[in-house]
Motif scaffolding. Structure first.
Motif, short mmCIF file in Angstrom:
data_model
loop_
_atom_site.label_atom_id
_atom_site.label_comp_id
_atom_site.label_asym_id
_atom_site.label_seq_id
_atom_site.Cartn_x
_atom_site.Cartn_y
_atom_site.Cartn_z
N PRO A 300 -81.46 9.74 22.44
CA PRO A 300 -80.88 10.17 21.16
C PRO A 300 -79.63 9.37 20.79
CG PRO A 300 -81.47 12.08 22.49
CD PRO A 300 -81.62 10.89 23.37
N VAL A 301 -78.78 9.09 21.76
CA VAL A 301 -77.56 8.34 21.48
C VAL A 301 -77.91 6.90 21.11
CG1 VAL A 301 -75.43 7.42 22.49
CG2 VAL A 301 -76.07 9.81 22.87
N TYR A 307 -79.38 3.30 14.41
CA TYR A 307 -79.47 3.71 13.01
C TYR A 307 -78.16 3.39 12.28
CZ TYR A 307 -80.29 6.50 8.84
OH TYR A 307 -80.45 6.92 7.53
N VAL A 308 -77.05 3.67 12.90
CA VAL A 308 -75.75 3.39 12.29
C VAL A 308 -75.62 1.90 11.99
CG1 VAL A 308 -73.27 3.27 12.76
CG2 VAL A 308 -74.52 5.38 13.23
N ARG A 309 -75.97 1.05 12.95
CA ARG A 309 -75.81 -0.40 12.77
C ARG A 309 -76.71 -0.95 11.69
NH1 ARG A 309 -75.41 -0.70 19.17
NH2 ARG A 309 -73.15 -0.93 19.38
N PHE A 332 -74.93 17.44 19.58
CA PHE A 332 -75.02 15.97 19.58
C PHE A 332 -73.64 15.34 19.57
CE2 PHE A 332 -75.32 11.90 17.29
CZ PHE A 332 -76.13 11.23 18.20
N SER A 333 -72.70 15.92 18.85
CA SER A 333 -71.34 15.39 18.81
C SER A 333 -70.73 15.35 20.21
CB SER A 333 -70.47 16.25 17.89
OG SER A 333 -69.14 15.79 17.90
N GLU A 339 -71.06 10.46 26.43
CA GLU A 339 -71.72 9.25 26.90
C GLU A 339 -70.99 7.97 26.51
OE1 GLU A 339 -75.89 8.91 26.18
OE2 GLU A 339 -76.29 11.04 26.54
N THR A 340 -70.38 7.95 25.34
CA THR A 340 -69.78 6.71 24.84
C THR A 340 -68.26 6.67 24.97
OG1 THR A 340 -69.50 7.52 22.56
CG2 THR A 340 -71.64 6.56 23.14
#
Length: 419
Positions: A300-301, A307-309, A332-333, A339-340
């Motif tokens: 998902p991440v 998608y953002v890029r 998700f937030s 993770e990031t």
């Protein structure tokens, strides 16, 4: 002239297909506008015909010159039997140039936006003819009828250095030791290149590519040098993708970059542009390893980041991404931050600033246009955010940031990225 019926039938066919044709005297004197007035409208010199004068005196019956210019336009030159006259057929396209290619051409010739629109409007008016089309078969048959033998096709690019030897086909020595040395040099070059990419070592990569002769790597299997180097680029694209995968990059990133380069390879007009693309391909795969090689994000991440890029010009927020992924926004937030190490909002801003830096350094787009590409409708707000993130205004960065190297990393609060 013999075969007049066949010749006039050919002229009728290309006329109905929307392809222009003009006759000219030999030796060529004066100038002849053969590009549909494109250079005249853009204010670009010299003309195509002037650029072809080098080889026009060498046009002999039976030689068919396939010429490509810097605007991706194609022309066919051949000598007419009998009187000292020649004919040029064109322009036409093999593929419609992409928006990025049009932008690069506009930048190369420093065209203002109004003239850039001329390019965008001009290309759709031209016919597109592929390498294996009936059109080429018809041309070859006409030449056989005119000359009584099979035409000898020579491919010439006006971006490459033209000389009288452009029409010469030299036989390559079939020397075993020379062939073995060529193969050894090729594999040594590729091995060094792939190791640098797999390790994300851009400094070593630049050293490997510095002054490299790509003719060492290109197999001269065809008489067309552009097709030869295109074939090598296709192979190299696959090798570089595998090297980046060995460097730990997830296929979700590799597939997008690989497909982009595959499309660009087929549109290469000259050997010079192919050499530039080889350097760009290696650098982009190496940069991908630097940016994503050590990541171990969940699907998902990874999907959200990709998608953002790909949609930086569009409105992006947590709820949009969560709905796209079918996830609870709060869940998700938290997962993205865990993770990031950064929030989704921070990541979106980082990627928008990364794109802004790229456009400022590689194009002459106005700042407000750069802002729109990066998803900012208000140019003043974009400039304020850019200054807060990067440490200076977009205009100042464009003037001083060209000396910066390496991947873009947002400036920590209170620090200036340039100093």
């Amino acid at each position: 002239m013999d075969c007049q019926d066949e010749f006039y039938f050919f002229l009728q066919v290309i006329y109905r297909a929307g392809i222009g044709s003009k006759e000219f005297s030999l030796p060529a004197a004066g100038d002849l506008e053969i590009d549909g007035g494109l250079r005249r409208q853009l204010g670009v010199e010299p003309s195509v015909f002037a650029g072809c004068r080098v080889f026009l005196p060498l046009l002999e019956p039976g030689i068919l010159c396939h010429v490509t210019d810097c605007f991706y336009l194609h022309y066919l030159f051949f000598r007419l039997p009998g009187a000292p006259r020649g004919m040029v057929v064109g322009p036409y396209l093999s593929l419609l140039p992409s928006a990025q290619q049009i932008l690069e051409m506009a930048e190369r010739y420093e065209l203002p936006p109004v003239r850039t629109h001329l390019l965008e409007e001009f290309y759709p008016t031209l016919p597109q003819i592929t390498d294996n089309s009936v059109f080429y078969s018809m041309v070859y048959c006409l030449c056989e009828a005119l000359y009584g033998r099979k035409a000898e096709v020579r491919s010439i690019s006006l971006e490459d250095e033209l000389s009288p030897t452009a029409l010469s086909v030299t036989a390559r020595e079939a020397d075993l030791s020379t062939a073995m040395q060529r193969l050894e040099n090729r594999y040594q070059l590729e091995d060094q290149l792939l190791r640098a990419v797999a390790e994300g070592d851009r400094a070593r990569l630049r050293r490997v590519l510095h002054g490299v002769d790509l003719d060492v790597a290109t197999e001269p299997r065809l008489s067309d040098p552009v097709r030869n180097i295109k074939n090598y680029c296709i192979v190299l694209n696959t090798l570089l993708r595998k090297a980046a995968q060995q460097g730990g990059v997830h296929p979700i990133y590799l597939d997008d970059l690989s497909r982009t380069f595959a499309a660009r390879i087929e549109k290469l007009p000259t050997t010079a542009s192919a050499r530039k693309l080889v350097h760009e391909m290696a650098d982009q795969y190496c940069l991908l390893v630097q940016q994503h090689g050590a990541e171990n994000y969940s699907r998902p991440v990874q999907t959200a980041m990709l998608y953002v890029r790909q949609h930086l010009a569009e409105p992006l927020n947590l709820h949009t991404l969560a709905a796209l992924l079918g996830c609870n926004a709060s869940y998700f937030s938290a997962r993205f931050k865990r993770e990031t190490g950064q929030t989704l909002t921070e990541f979106i801003l980082q990627e928008r600033m990364r794109l802004a830096v790229h456009l400022l350094l590689t194009t002459r787009l106005q700042v407000q246009t750069v802002a729109q590409y990066c998803g900012f409708l208000d140019a003043n707000y974009f400039c304020r955010i850019f200054r807060q993130t990067v440490g200076c205004s977009p205009g100042a960065y464009r003037k001083t940031g060209r000396a910066q190297t390496g991947a873009f990393v947002p400036c920590p609060p209170g620090q200036n990225m340039l100093g």
